[in-house]
Scaffold this motif. Structure first.
Motif, mmCIF file in Angstrom:
data_model
loop_
_atom_site.group_PDB
_atom_site.id
_atom_site.type_symbol
_atom_site.label_atom_id
_atom_site.label_comp_id
_atom_site.label_asym_id
_atom_site.label_seq_id
_atom_site.Cartn_x
_atom_site.Cartn_y
_atom_site.Cartn_z
ATOM 1 N N UNK A 15 0.825 -1.195 0.000
ATOM 2 C CA UNK A 15 0.000 0.000 0.000
ATOM 3 C C UNK A 15 0.860 1.246 0.000
ATOM 4 N N UNK A 16 0.224 2.387 -0.179
ATOM 5 C CA UNK A 16 0.960 3.643 -0.131
ATOM 6 C C UNK A 16 1.622 3.790 1.231
ATOM 7 N N UNK A 17 2.888 4.258 1.266
ATOM 8 C CA UNK A 17 3.580 4.381 2.544
ATOM 9 C C UNK A 17 2.820 5.292 3.500
ATOM 10 N N UNK A 18 2.886 4.946 4.771
ATOM 11 C CA UNK A 18 2.266 5.775 5.788
ATOM 12 C C UNK A 18 3.103 7.033 6.007
ATOM 13 N N UNK A 19 2.534 8.062 6.595
ATOM 14 C CA UNK A 19 3.297 9.276 6.834
ATOM 15 C C UNK A 19 4.540 8.979 7.675
ATOM 16 N N UNK A 20 5.660 9.564 7.259
ATOM 17 C CA UNK A 20 6.916 9.337 7.958
ATOM 18 C C UNK A 20 7.132 10.451 8.970
ATOM 19 N N UNK A 21 7.132 10.097 10.244
ATOM 20 C CA UNK A 21 7.353 11.075 11.291
ATOM 21 C C UNK A 21 8.753 10.954 11.856
ATOM 22 N N UNK A 22 9.065 11.814 12.794
ATOM 23 C CA UNK A 22 10.382 11.806 13.420
ATOM 24 C C UNK A 22 10.623 10.485 14.136
ATOM 25 N N UNK A 23 9.576 9.909 14.730
ATOM 26 C CA UNK A 23 9.716 8.641 15.434
ATOM 27 C C UNK A 23 10.148 7.523 14.493
ATOM 28 N N UNK A 251 11.805 -3.753 14.108
ATOM 29 C CA UNK A 251 11.840 -2.350 13.679
ATOM 30 C C UNK A 251 11.553 -2.245 12.187
ATOM 31 N N UNK A 252 12.214 -3.114 11.404
ATOM 32 C CA UNK A 252 12.012 -3.084 9.957
ATOM 33 C C UNK A 252 10.564 -3.379 9.593
ATOM 34 N N UNK A 253 9.965 -4.361 10.277
ATOM 35 C CA UNK A 253 8.587 -4.738 9.964
ATOM 36 C C UNK A 253 7.595 -3.653 10.363
ATOM 37 N N UNK A 254 7.849 -2.994 11.490
ATOM 38 C CA UNK A 254 6.895 -2.008 12.000
ATOM 39 C C UNK A 254 7.059 -0.640 11.334
ATOM 40 N N UNK A 255 8.279 -0.250 11.049
ATOM 41 C CA UNK A 255 8.524 1.098 10.540
ATOM 42 C C UNK A 255 8.928 1.128 9.077
ATOM 43 N N UNK A 262 12.103 1.769 -2.461
ATOM 44 C CA UNK A 262 13.278 2.474 -2.986
ATOM 45 C C UNK A 262 14.010 3.203 -1.864
ATOM 46 N N UNK A 263 13.258 3.877 -1.001
ATOM 47 C CA UNK A 263 13.872 4.584 0.118
ATOM 48 C C UNK A 263 14.532 3.614 1.085
ATOM 49 N N UNK A 264 13.885 2.467 1.337
ATOM 50 C CA UNK A 264 14.462 1.477 2.235
ATOM 51 C C UNK A 264 15.759 0.909 1.657
ATOM 52 N N UNK A 265 15.770 0.647 0.353
ATOM 53 C CA UNK A 265 16.980 0.119 -0.283
ATOM 54 C C UNK A 265 18.145 1.080 -0.123
#
Length: 323
Positions: A15-23, A251-255, A262-265
């Motif tokens: 799905x579309x990525x969720x909003x990326x916050x500071x956390x 951490x990888x699975x949750x965030x 592409x950003x994760x790579x």
């Protein structure tokens, strides 16, 4: 130590990525740092623990932790038959083979070279995708491959390692073979239709890796009772298994789902850089001019490969990561 890929993270029809916050950014930064620190920690642990036993202990302890996590989440169940192939692929190729070969290689290679060669996986994925799935690389991917392999050639050349020492060449060769195995897993993950979540399957994959590693260690390295255990080694083992493997997978699975594949790579390209910096800081590793040149070419090739592959999406968008 591997990477380990490192664990694997993927979703079907992402799905579309969720909003990326500071956390989220902070947790993903912690994940990259922990994965990077895992390399010098593994090198230190190998001073006391034989390589196959260390790989076995890593995945056995991480599996126990993740079994507890998925049980608390109410997701503890046997993998469905539809997910057996991906459990076998990740468990046997990425975790068992990649990590086992990497552990053996690190007894013959310095940490900086090990982490760089292990993370050449995106380059080999272009080759494997061509050979296995008949998807010829684009001009951009071919250019990325040439740039990256040029860097590998420099790092494995007589300018950087002593070719008269067979063990040094063996270490580099095992790391490249492990990276190729990991690239096969990446391509499998991209095509697999997931029934269970990656987190629910992870402890089974780690258990599947730990069993043959334990058998191989018993046969080739003797009883684990001969390992000299002290407080320092216990701390290293707790970091390598429960922290750098199981905790980072969570951490990888949750965030990780909050950013694009592409950003994760590109984010995980920070792992070898952290590993190299940590090896210089904690292991007194020396970085020669040929090594830095090769490193620059490899990183350039991997970034270029990631950018070029972005325009050639697979049927399912995924990302695979390792420690």
């Amino acid at each position: 130590m591997i990477h380990q890929r490192q664990p694997a993270f993927a979703e079907t029809t992402r799905p579309a990525p969720l909003p990326v916050g500071l956390n989220t950014a902070a947790w993903l930064g912690v994940m990259v740092v922990l994965w990077g620190l895992n390399w010098p920690a593994t090198k230190l642990a190998l001073l006391s623990v034989p390589p196959l036993w260390l790989a076995s202990l890593r995945f056995a302890s991480a599996a126990l932790c993740l079994f507890a996590v998925v049980a608390v989440k109410g997701q503890l169940r046997l993998p469905p038959k539809a997910d057996w192939p991906i459990v076998a692929s990740i468990g046997l190729l990425q975790m068992m083979a990649f990590t086992g070969l990497g552990m053996i290689a690190m007894t013959h290679a310095d940490t900086s070279r090990a982490v760089v060669l292990a993370y050449t996986t995106p380059l080999w994925a272009v080759v494997v995708n061509w050979l296995m799935f008949r998807q010829a690389p684009s001009r951009q991917q071919a250019a990325a491959l040439v740039i990256g392999i040029s860097g590998i050639a420099i790092i494995c050349s007589p300018l950087e390692i002593d070719w008269t020492a067979p063990q040094a060449m063996l270490g580099s060769g095992l790391l490249v073979i492990g990276a190729v195995f990991w690239s096969v897993v990446i391509l499998h993950v991209r095509r697999h239709r997931w029934t269970s979540s990656p987190l629910a399957l992870a402890p089974w994959q780690m258990l599947l890796a730990a069993i043959p590693l334990t058998i191989a260690a018993c046969v080739t390295e003797g009883s684990p009772l001969a390992i000299p255990v002290d407080a320092t080694l216990i701390k290293l083992l707790l970091f390598i298994g429960p922290v750098a493997t199981s905790a980072c997978f969570v951490i990888a699975a949750e965030h990780g789902r909050r950013i694009t594949p592409f950003a994760m790579s590109n984010l995980t390209l920070g792992v070898p850089l952290v590993g190299i910096a940590a090896s210089v800081a904690f292991l007194d590793s020396r970085l020669s001019a040929p090594f830095l040149l090769g490193l620059g070419l490899i990183v350039t090739g991997m970034v270029y490969a990631a950018i070029s592959s972005r325009s050639r999406p697979f049927r399912q968008e995924t990302a695979v990561m390792e420690r």
